[in-house]
Design a protein around this motif. Structure first.
Motif, PDB file in Angstrom:
ATOM      1  N   GLY A  39      -6.502  32.888  56.126  1.00 31.74           N
ATOM      2  CA  GLY A  39      -5.599  32.040  55.345  1.00 31.74           C
ATOM      3  C   GLY A  39      -6.370  31.486  54.158  1.00 31.74           C
ATOM      4  N   ASP A  76      -6.621  28.496  53.427  1.00 30.74           N
ATOM      5  CA  ASP A  76      -7.349  27.297  53.873  1.00 30.74           C
ATOM      6  C   ASP A  76      -8.810  27.629  54.181  1.00 30.74           C
ATOM      7  N   TYR A 105      -2.526  19.153  46.902  1.00 34.81           N
ATOM      8  CA  TYR A 105      -2.652  19.634  48.279  1.00 34.81           C
ATOM      9  C   TYR A 105      -3.571  18.675  49.052  1.00 34.81           C
ATOM     10  N   ALA A 164       1.129  21.561  44.289  1.00 38.41           N
ATOM     11  CA  ALA A 164       1.855  21.211  45.512  1.00 38.41           C
ATOM     12  C   ALA A 164       1.561  19.738  45.782  1.00 38.41           C
ATOM     13  N   ASP A 222      -5.846  27.383  42.787  1.00 37.21           N
ATOM     14  CA  ASP A 222      -5.256  27.698  44.086  1.00 37.21           C
ATOM     15  C   ASP A 222      -3.822  28.176  43.843  1.00 37.21           C
ATOM     16  N   ALA A 281      -1.438  29.487  45.765  1.00 44.42           N
ATOM     17  CA  ALA A 281      -0.664  29.735  46.986  1.00 44.42           C
ATOM     18  C   ALA A 281       0.796  30.073  46.675  1.00 44.42           C
ATOM     19  N   TYR A 282       1.320  29.503  45.572  1.00 40.62           N
ATOM     20  CA  TYR A 282       2.763  29.653  45.280  1.00 40.62           C
ATOM     21  C   TYR A 282       3.033  30.411  43.981  1.00 40.62           C
ATOM     22  N   THR A 320      -2.687  33.783  48.768  1.00 34.41           N
ATOM     23  CA  THR A 320      -2.437  33.842  50.216  1.00 34.41           C
ATOM     24  C   THR A 320      -1.293  34.790  50.559  1.00 34.41           C
ATOM     25  N   SER A 338       0.600  33.902  53.044  1.00 35.75           N
ATOM     26  CA  SER A 338       1.428  33.040  53.902  1.00 35.75           C
ATOM     27  C   SER A 338       2.822  32.775  53.370  1.00 35.75           C
ATOM     28  N   LYS A 339       2.977  32.773  52.056  1.00 35.77           N
ATOM     29  CA  LYS A 339       4.278  32.379  51.498  1.00 35.77           C
ATOM     30  C   LYS A 339       5.027  33.606  50.993  1.00 35.77           C
ATOM     31  N   ARG A 379      -2.431  34.856  59.026  1.00 36.82           N
ATOM     32  CA  ARG A 379      -3.568  34.147  58.445  1.00 36.82           C
ATOM     33  C   ARG A 379      -4.446  35.048  57.572  1.00 36.82           C
TER      34      ARG A 379
END
Ligand code: PMP
Length: 351
Positions: free
Chosen positions: A82, A84, A108, A152, A178, A180-181, A204, A206-207, A215
């Motif tokens: 992940g 993270d 975050y 975020a 970062d 992530a989105y 990532t 994840s999304k 992960r």
């Protein structure tokens, strides 16, 4: 009685969003993708053998697939459990100055936890009243910079000129973006990697790839940064990536059509949902992520959050300064969002 407690590291941990054990609820609280992942997941899972053996410590297959997908060399990609895990490794690897690292005050909420855990000094910089990051804030002496783009939990995106402006002013430290989105309507900072050797871009599965349960996260940067990350990783745990993560992570990258289709569906739902929410008296900054960060002109966020939970609808509420009258609502399917809107209409009607 000894004083052994004095030797225990004291940390205030990050609090992840609730993962209720029950099914049959509308879960809009942890930015998961409402659609299943690519069919490649099951196909690949069925072919995995060799469970008896340790996985490839370098996760070469996954690293190679990601490098190819992003037009980079294999030595420019680092993978982890992940994002993270990738971010935690990055904090350890790159933030070793006596000067404070900088990140936004609203961001975050794992960043300050890692900084505390690794004893990294940090300063937060206040977003403006529209939740924009102010680039001047990041031109002070510092030991490194990190921010999510889109941010975020606000969903607010900055453009590449903004990121380049920060990079230009910060050549002596590592700047981490970062992402992530990023796949929900943003433009990745990846092209800036060619120009700035101190940039690390983190993404990532994840999304946007519907694989929060598997992960997988990764960092892209120049080979020297990636080597430094690997040196730290191998000093910590050689086998971070398991066999399914390596095989499936590589396989799903082949299914670009499905990736586009599902991310576009979410963007479409988000834009429709923005209109509906405005009509109900909510306001928000424009989001380019798979969530909307909203506040209502009269109803209290916490009351909405609690009433929604009673109806088995989970959204995210942060009891923190500046944002304690906001809700972060993940974009689910059209049907889920309709049910959420029906709940809100009833709630506001009853007030
Ligand atoms: N960065 C940001 C900004 C996030 O919101 C999240 C999700 N909690 C992550 C990183 C970590 O996501 P993951 O570890 O699932 O890749």
């Amino acid at each position: 009685m000894g004083n052994w407690r004095d030797n225990i590291r004291q940390v205030v941990p990050y609090t992840p969003g609730e993962q209720p054990k029950r099914t049959n609820l509308i879960k809009l609280n942890t930015n998961e993708n409402p659609y299943p992942p690519s069919k490649k997941v099951q196909e690949t899972m069925d072919q995995i053998t060799g469970w008896r053996l340790y996985p490839d410590p370098a996760a070469s297959k996954l690293v190679h697939a990601l490098a190819e997908y992003h037009g980079l060399n294999d030595d420019q990609v680092f993978v982890g459990v992940g994002s993270d895990d990738v971010l935690a490794m990055s904090f350890m690897t790159f933030f070793n100055s006596d000067k404070p690292i900088l990140f936004p005050d609203i961001t975050y909420s794992f960043y300050d936890v890692w900084a505390d855990l690794f004893k990294i000094p940090y300063k937060t910089k206040a977003l403006d009243e529209h939740f924009n990051i102010k680039s001047e804030d990041y031109k002070a002496p510092n030991g490194g910079i990190i921010f999510p783009n889109p941010n975020a939990p606000t969903g607010v995106l900055v453009d590449l000129d903004f990121i380049e402006d920060i990079l230009k002013a910060n050549q002596d430290v590592i700047v981490i973006v970062d992402e992530a989105y990023i796949d929900f309507g943003g433009v990745s900072a990846k092209p800036l990697l060619k120009k700035y050797e101190n940039l690390l871009v983190v993404q990532t599965y994840s999304k946007s790839r519907s694989l929060a349960g598997l992960r997988i996260g990764y960092a892209m940067g120049n080979s020297e940064l990636i080597k430094a990350l690997n040196d730290v990783k191998y000093s910590f745990n050689s086998y971070t990536m398991n066999q399914p993560a390596i095989a499936i992570g590589a396989a799903v990258l082949e299914d670009e059509e499905y990736f586009r289709e599902t991310t576009e569906k979410i963007i479409h739902t988000r834009e429709w949902f923005k209109n509906e929410m405005s009509e109900l008296g909510f306001s928000f900054e424009d989001s380019k992520s798979n969530f909307l960060f909203v506040t209502h002109k009269s109803a209290k966020a916490k009351d909405i959050f609690e009433a929604a939970k009673e109806k088995d609808i989970f959204v995210r509420y942060f009891d923190k300064p500046r944002i304690d009258n906001y809700l972060r609502i993940t974009i689910g399917t059209d049907e889920e969002m309709k049910q959420f809107l029906n709940f809100v209409r009833a709630f506001l009607g009853e007030e």
